[in-house]
Design an enzyme around this catalytic site. Structure first.
Site, short mmCIF file in Angstrom:
data_model
loop_
_atom_site.label_atom_id
_atom_site.label_comp_id
_atom_site.label_asym_id
_atom_site.label_seq_id
_atom_site.Cartn_x
_atom_site.Cartn_y
_atom_site.Cartn_z
CE1 TYR A 64 0.05 1.81 4.31
CE2 TYR A 64 0.41 -0.53 4.63
CZ TYR A 64 0.46 0.76 5.11
OH TYR A 64 0.92 1.00 6.38
CB CYS A 65 1.30 3.94 -2.03
SG CYS A 65 -0.11 3.95 -3.17
CE1 TYR A 66 2.38 9.50 1.48
CE2 TYR A 66 3.22 8.65 -0.60
CZ TYR A 66 3.45 9.22 0.62
OH TYR A 66 4.72 9.52 1.02
N GLY A 68 -3.28 4.25 -3.35
CA GLY A 68 -3.46 3.01 -4.12
C GLY A 68 -2.97 3.09 -5.55
CG PHE A 93 -2.36 4.95 5.61
CD1 PHE A 93 -2.38 3.80 6.37
CD2 PHE A 93 -2.39 6.17 6.26
CE1 PHE A 93 -2.43 3.84 7.76
CE2 PHE A 93 -2.44 6.24 7.64
CZ PHE A 93 -2.46 5.07 8.40
#
Length: 135
Positions: A64-66, A68, A93
């Site tokens: 995961y990142c900020y 997606g 996230f």
């Protein structure tokens, strides 16, 4: 190449609750320290090589990142490195925070910050998301 598998935050929560997946956070270190999915592993350019060597490639891997977007490229990379089941978390996230605002960990653990209130300007070129986040 197969399309990148996408996974919903609710399914990630289920996997996180029972410890049946490895969850990695590819955001910047400050964002990770401010809050992340419980038991997530923070990856950076300096740690990814050792992570690939040490991690069970048969266990599901969730990236995961900020929001997606960036995690999709990272998921493709991990698939190319031999991980059997790799997914990118839909919404990143921010999606997790929306669904589970009380289910995060902070890496500050005892550290105190002199800054109690701050604003960050966020702009994602890929999805054209732009916002000021105030904490």
């Amino acid at each position: 190449m197969d399309p990148i598998k996408q996974i919903d935050v609710h399914k990630v929560k289920e996997l996180e609750d029972n410890g049946s997946a490895t969850i990695v956070d590819i955001r910047d270190p400050s964002s990770f320290k401010a809050g992340h999915i419980p038991n997530a592993i923070h990856l950076s350019d300096g740690t990814v090589k050792q992570f690939i060597i040490d991690t069970d490639k048969k266990k599901p891997l969730i990236v995961y990142c900020y929001h997606g977007i960036s995690s999709q490229g990272a998921a493709a990379y991990f698939s190319e490195q031999g991980f059997n089941e790799v997914s990118s978390m839909i919404g990143g996230f921010e999606g997790w925070l929306s669904a589970f605002p009380n289910s995060t960990e902070k890496a500050w653990k005892g550290e105190r910050s002199a800054v109690s209130h701050y604003s960050i300007y966020v702009f994602c070129k890929l999805c054209r998301f732009e916002s000021w986040i105030t904490h």
